[in-house]
Scaffold this motif. Structure first.
Motif, PDB file in Angstrom:
ATOM      1  N   UNK A 111      42.505   3.903  34.893  1.00  0.00           N
ATOM      2  CA  UNK A 111      41.242   4.174  35.345  1.00  0.00           C
ATOM      3  C   UNK A 111      40.483   4.135  33.396  1.00  0.00           C
ATOM      4  N   UNK A 112      41.600   2.889  32.119  1.00  0.00           N
ATOM      5  CA  UNK A 112      41.486   2.995  31.430  1.00  0.00           C
ATOM      6  C   UNK A 112      40.457   2.055  30.879  1.00  0.00           C
ATOM      7  N   UNK A 113      39.876   0.945  32.653  1.00  0.00           N
ATOM      8  CA  UNK A 113      39.617  -0.485  32.351  1.00  0.00           C
ATOM      9  C   UNK A 113      38.844   0.427  32.383  1.00  0.00           C
ATOM     10  N   UNK A 114      38.080   0.802  33.501  1.00  0.00           N
ATOM     11  CA  UNK A 114      36.936   1.889  33.638  1.00  0.00           C
ATOM     12  C   UNK A 114      36.322   3.053  32.855  1.00  0.00           C
ATOM     13  N   UNK A 115      37.110   3.269  32.316  1.00  0.00           N
ATOM     14  CA  UNK A 115      36.451   4.455  30.530  1.00  0.00           C
ATOM     15  C   UNK A 115      36.535   3.656  30.026  1.00  0.00           C
ATOM     16  N   UNK A 116      37.099   2.581  29.642  1.00  0.00           N
ATOM     17  CA  UNK A 116      36.358   1.652  28.846  1.00  0.00           C
ATOM     18  C   UNK A 116      35.448   0.258  29.127  1.00  0.00           C
ATOM     19  N   UNK A 117      34.780   0.053  30.341  1.00  0.00           N
ATOM     20  CA  UNK A 117      33.964  -0.821  29.840  1.00  0.00           C
ATOM     21  C   UNK A 117      32.920   0.092  30.339  1.00  0.00           C
ATOM     22  N   UNK A 118      32.851   1.334  30.793  1.00  0.00           N
ATOM     23  CA  UNK A 118      31.516   2.310  31.234  1.00  0.00           C
ATOM     24  C   UNK A 118      31.274   2.646  30.168  1.00  0.00           C
ATOM     25  N   UNK A 119      32.274   3.180  29.068  1.00  0.00           N
ATOM     26  CA  UNK A 119      31.394   3.762  27.630  1.00  0.00           C
ATOM     27  C   UNK A 119      31.136   2.866  26.851  1.00  0.00           C
ATOM     28  N   UNK A 120      31.444   1.234  26.697  1.00  0.00           N
ATOM     29  CA  UNK A 120      31.718   0.464  25.834  1.00  0.00           C
ATOM     30  C   UNK A 120      30.088  -0.011  26.588  1.00  0.00           C
ATOM     31  N   UNK A 121      28.887   0.041  27.565  1.00  0.00           N
ATOM     32  CA  UNK A 121      28.595  -0.165  27.676  1.00  0.00           C
ATOM     33  C   UNK A 121      27.558   0.173  27.868  1.00  0.00           C
ATOM     34  N   UNK A 122      27.397   2.223  27.454  1.00  0.00           N
ATOM     35  CA  UNK A 122      26.493   2.788  27.631  1.00  0.00           C
ATOM     36  C   UNK A 122      26.739   2.894  25.848  1.00  0.00           C
ATOM     37  N   UNK A 123      27.239   2.796  25.164  1.00  0.00           N
ATOM     38  CA  UNK A 123      27.748   2.895  23.392  1.00  0.00           C
ATOM     39  C   UNK A 123      26.632   1.988  23.707  1.00  0.00           C
ATOM     40  N   UNK A 124      26.518   0.017  23.748  1.00  0.00           N
ATOM     41  CA  UNK A 124      25.453  -0.946  23.384  1.00  0.00           C
ATOM     42  C   UNK A 124      24.498  -0.635  23.874  1.00  0.00           C
TER      43      UNK A 124
END
Length: 287
Positions: free
Chosen positions: A76-89
Motif C-alpha cells: 500500500x505504501x509503495x502504491x501511495x508513494x508512486x501515484x502521489x509522486x507522479x501526480x505531484x510532479x
C-alpha cells in the motif's frame, strides 16, 4: 595560516559534530542490533549495542505470518508513494511553468493565492468533511489526491524555471514550439535536479506519514506501513492479532518491522542525494 582562535573553534566544532552524530546514530544502532538479537537474550539484557546471539527470528516471524499484513501494508505504501509522486510532479511542473512566464497577467495576485495555504490551513475537521463528502473515505485516494499538490513545491520549482534563459524560450517560439513543447523539451530536461528534489521530498513525506491513514482509512488492509507499525508500538494485543501468540520478544518484532520499513528510503536516498542538494540550493534562491 589559521589563527589560534580559528584552530580552537575548528576543534570544538569537530567535537560537537562527533557528539551530535553519536546522539543521532546510537538510537538507530540500538534498534538495528536488537532486531538481530535472539529473543531470550533480548528479554534478559534488553536493548544493547552488543549482539550476544545473532538471529533472524523476528524477520522470519514477520514474513511468515498467516495474514501477511505487514507485506500488504508495504505494498500500500509503495502504491501511495508512486501515484502521489507522479501526480505531484505533473501538478508542480504545470503550475510552476505558468507562474514563471513573464507574460502572465496578474502574476502577483495568482502567486499570492498560492502563498495563502502555506500560511493558513482550514483545520482537521473541514479537511475530514471535504474528503468524506467527496466519497474518498476509506480509500487510498483519500491520501493520494490531497497529497498530490503542494504550494511550497510549486514556488520552489518556479524559482528554478525563472533561471532558464528567456532567449532559449524565444528561439523555440520562433521555431513554432507551443507551451507544452517548451515545457517538456526545454524546461523539464534541464530541471532534473529540482524535480528530483520534489520527488525525494514527496516520497519521504508520504512514506513516513501515518496520521492521514489513521483518520481516513478504516479498513486495515488499506493501511500503509507506518500506520501498521504505529499500531504495533501501541498495543501488544494488536501484535498478537497479526503474529499470533509467540514466545518471541515483542520488542524484537517491533524493531525488525521498523528496520524493514526504513529500507526503501535508505536504498533510494544515496541515488538522489546529489540532485537533492543541487536542486534545493538552486530552487530556493531567487536572483
Amino acid at each position: 595560516m589559521k589563527s589560534r582562535g580559528e584552530k580552537i573553534f575548528d576543534v570544538l566544532n569537530i567535537i560537537l559534530m562527533i557528539l551530535l552524530s553519536a546522539l543521532f546514530i546510537l538510537p538507530i544502532l540500538l534498534v538495528v542490533f536488537s532486531s538481530f538479537t535472539a529473543s531470550r537474550e533480548l528479554t534478559l539484557n534488553g536493548y544493547s549495542l552488543i549482539i550476544r546471539k545473532f538471529s533472524f527470528e523476528y524477520y522470519k516471524a514477520i514474513f511468515v505470518s498467516e495474514n501477511h499484513q505487514f507485506i500488504t501494508s508495504v505494498g500500500n505504501s509503495f502504491f501511495i508513494a508512486v501515484i502521489t509522486t507522479s501526480i505531484m510532479v505533473v501538478t508542480t511542473s504545470l503550475a510552476a511553468f505558468v507562474l514563471s512566464r513573464p507574460k502572465l497577467q496578474f502574476k502577483k495576485i495568482i502567486t499570492f493565492f498560492f502563498i495563502i495555504p502555506m500560511l493558513f490551513a482550514g483545520g482537521t475537521i473541514p479537511y475530514y468533511l471535504v474528503v468524506k463528502d467527496l466519497g474518498l473515505y476509506d480509500t487510498l485516494w483519500a491520501i493520494i489526491i490531497p497529497s498530490g499538490v503542494s504550494a511550497w513545491y510549486i514556488l520552489l520549482v518556479k524559482n528554478f524555471f525563472v533561471g532558464v534563459p528567456n532567449s532559449i524560450v524565444e528561439s523555440a517560439e520562433l521555431d513554432g514550439a507551443n507551451n507544452v513543447q517548451i515545457l517538456f523539451k526545454i524546461f523539464l530536461p534541464v530541471s532534473f535536479p529540482i524535480i528530483a528534489t520534489v520527488i525525494l521530498y514527496t516520497v519521504v513525506g508520504v512514506w513516513n506519514d501515518w496520521y492521514q491513514a489513521s483518520i481516513f482509512l478504516e479498513s486495515e488492509n488499506l493501511w500503509p506501513v507506518q500506520t501498521f507499525i504505529r499500531n504495533l508500538q501501541d498495543s501488544d494485543g494488536f501484535l498478537e492479532k497479526y503474529f499470533g501468540k509467540t514466545n518471541l520478544n515483542y520488542e524484537g518484532i517491533r524493531t525488525a518491522a521498523v528496520i524493514l520499513s526504513l529500507l526503501p528510503i535508505l536504498i533510494a536516498y544515496p541515488f538522489m542525494q546529489r540532485f537533492f542538494i543541487k536542486g534545493t540550493m538552486i530552487g530556493s534562491v531567487k536572483e
